[in-house]
Design an enzyme around this catalytic site. Structure first.
Site, PDB file in Angstrom:
ATOM      1  N   LYS A  37      31.625  46.806  33.556  1.00 20.47           N
ATOM      2  CA  LYS A  37      31.723  45.447  32.999  1.00 20.47           C
ATOM      3  C   LYS A  37      32.888  44.696  33.650  1.00 20.47           C
ATOM      4  CE  LYS A  37      34.441  47.488  29.323  1.00 20.47           C
ATOM      5  NZ  LYS A  37      34.343  48.286  28.089  1.00 20.47           N
ATOM      6  N   ARG A 131      34.172  47.606  15.402  1.00 14.87           N
ATOM      7  CA  ARG A 131      34.008  46.555  16.394  1.00 14.87           C
ATOM      8  C   ARG A 131      32.506  46.333  16.489  1.00 14.87           C
ATOM      9  NH1 ARG A 131      36.369  47.049  22.499  1.00 14.87           N
ATOM     10  NH2 ARG A 131      34.592  48.449  22.621  1.00 14.87           N
ATOM     11  N   TYR A 247      61.431  28.148  41.507  1.00 16.83           N
ATOM     12  CA  TYR A 247      61.538  27.359  40.269  1.00 16.83           C
ATOM     13  C   TYR A 247      62.617  27.923  39.353  1.00 16.83           C
ATOM     14  CZ  TYR A 247      57.074  24.987  41.159  1.00 16.83           C
ATOM     15  OH  TYR A 247      56.073  24.224  41.681  1.00 16.83           O
ATOM     16  N   MET A 295      52.534  29.500  41.220  1.00 20.41           N
ATOM     17  CA  MET A 295      51.071  29.557  41.078  1.00 20.41           C
ATOM     18  C   MET A 295      50.415  30.278  42.256  1.00 20.41           C
ATOM     19  SD  MET A 295      48.364  26.440  40.569  1.00 20.41           S
ATOM     20  CE  MET A 295      49.255  25.751  39.181  1.00 20.41           C
TER      21      MET A 295
HETATM   22  C1  LIG Z   1      34.744  49.536  28.240  1.00 20.30           C
HETATM   23  C2  LIG Z   1      34.036  50.632  27.564  1.00 20.30           C
HETATM   24  C3  LIG Z   1      34.118  51.930  28.053  1.00 20.30           C
HETATM   25  C4  LIG Z   1      35.081  52.350  29.143  1.00 20.30           C
HETATM   26  O1  LIG Z   1      36.374  52.453  28.574  1.00 20.30           O
HETATM   27  P1  LIG Z   1      37.678  52.871  29.427  1.00 20.30           P
HETATM   28  O2  LIG Z   1      38.749  52.941  28.409  1.00 20.30           O
HETATM   29  O3  LIG Z   1      37.891  51.780  30.405  1.00 20.30           O
HETATM   30  O4  LIG Z   1      37.376  54.168  30.073  1.00 20.30           O
HETATM   31  C5  LIG Z   1      33.314  52.889  27.464  1.00 20.30           C
HETATM   32  N1  LIG Z   1      32.498  52.563  26.422  1.00 20.30           N
HETATM   33  C6  LIG Z   1      32.433  51.326  25.912  1.00 20.30           C
HETATM   34  C7  LIG Z   1      31.535  51.060  24.768  1.00 20.30           C
HETATM   35  C8  LIG Z   1      33.206  50.322  26.457  1.00 20.30           C
HETATM   36  O5  LIG Z   1      33.158  49.091  25.933  1.00 20.30           O
END
Ligand SMILES: *Cc1c(COP(=O)(O)O)cnc(C)c1O
Length: 347
Positions: A37, A131, A247, A295
């Site tokens: 992701k 969650r 800055y 920046m």
């Molecule tokens: C992002 C995520 C992972 C990976 O987690 P890491 O801590 O980056 O290894 C695994 N499972 C779910 C559901 C996630 O959202």
């Protein structure tokens, strides 16, 4: 088209990525998938997936359908799942793409039953994080009856700390496995993998540690750095003793001082919190960061690198655990914040 060379880039180490994935598969005692992701935590999801798939990784996870669509066509033999499941507006994507939703609520299950029913899906069970996911009692109450569940998942909330919550989640998930049929079961992220094979079940889902993050002490010395930002020197200057840089004039030259001004700043995700202790390297020499991060620009004390010249590439200090400790940013933020102006190149 004109070919314009990018003045800043991310060096991405293929061998380190594959080494980390193999170490995680071994440490977790289970087949290892990959969380890709947020564009592969900033590295570029497509290239990460291509490399891991070629090494035998079969299960990939993204957050949403836009991310999934961007990865089409998938490499052969690979399965992709969308962790946020199917919202109302996602059903066309979910029925069109060769991708499974991870259903996370009673509402999503109803939506899937109405249209996608016979099709395979994944399901997230919430074992205490609150969650995403079905509550345990919902799952046990028949909410999943008749669904073709491929992977049944849960996610650990505190595996990167010493917390009794982690073992409670393990027990809850083991009980769910015995009660709910699915083709495979998956609990551990990177930190969970470090807790050993009790947490492995059939499939693990590392993200952070694939990309060089060290989630727990058990992985220290095992996980290799994958990402190194590199910025080009735009200008060398000599700052006379007593004059200041940048800055707010926060740094004054203690003596006449060679300074390298490089092509990177907070707009690239290299935030101002690096000013305290950030640095770079050139030919093995350390160049401490001086003054504030702008920046698009940052300055380094080049006293230790007399041969450094305009156009040279500096390698920015970005070893994840130590950079997180000194900057106050998490290793996740350090990776996912790296901006689009970096050209990503694999070695
Ligand atoms: C992002 C995520 C992972 C990976 O987690 P890491 O801590 O980056 O290894 C695994 N499972 C779910 C559901 C996630 O959202």
């Amino acid at each position: 088209m004109i070919d314009i060379a990018s003045p800043l880039r991310l060096r991405l180490d293929s061998a380190a990525l594959l080494h980390n994935w193999r170490w995680l598969a071994k440490a977790g005692g289970a087949e290892a998938g990959a969380a890709i992701k947020a564009d592969g935590y900033g590295l570029g999801a497509r290239e990460v997936m291509r490399r891991l798939a070629a090494a035998g990784c079969r299960f990939f996870f993204v957050a949403n359908w836009v991310e999934a669509a961007a990865l089409m066509p998938l490499p052969a033999g690979v399965s992709l799942s969308v962790l946020h499941g199917v919202g109302d507006g996602d059903m066309i994507a979910a029925l069109t793409l060769p991708v499974r939703p991870v259903l996370v609520s009673i509402e999503q299950i109803a939506r899937w039953r109405a249209i996608g029913s016979g099709r395979a899906c994944d399901v997230m069970i919430d074992t205490g994080m609150n969650r995403l996911g079905l509550r345990v009692e919902e799952a046990r109450g028949g909410a999943l009856d008749g669904l073709a569940v491929e992977t049944l998942l849960s996610h650990l909330a505190s595996a990167d700390e010493e917390s009794p919550q982690t073992e409670r989640q393990l027990e809850a998930f083991a009980a769910i496995r015995d009660a709910i049929p699915a083709r495979r079961y998956s609990l551990a992220n990177s930190a969970g993998i470090c807790l050993g094979s009790d947490y492995g079940f059939d499939l693990t889902r590392p993200g952070l540690a694939l990309y060089g993050g060290v989630p727990r002490a058990e992985a220290a010395g095992q996980i290799r750095q994958v990402v190194s930002p590199e910025a080009r020197v735009l200008q060398m200057r000599t700052v006379p003793a007593g004059e200041t840089v940048g800055y707010g004039a926060t740094w004054a030259a203690p003596r006449d001082c060679p300074v390298a001004v490089a092509n990177m700043g907070y707009a690239d995700g290299y935030l101002r919190c690096h000013a305290e202790a950030g640095g770079a390297r050139w030919q093995g020499q350390a160049l401490p960061l001086i003054g504030r991060v702008s920046m698009d620009l940052v300055a380094f004390d080049a006293s230790a690198a007399p041969g450094l010249a305009e156009g040279d590439w500096l390698t920015i200090d970005y070893e994840l655990p130590t950079t997180a400790a000194r900057s106050g940013l998490s290793q996740y933020e350090l990776l996912t914040g790296l901006g689009s102006r970096f050209e990503r190149y694999w070695v």
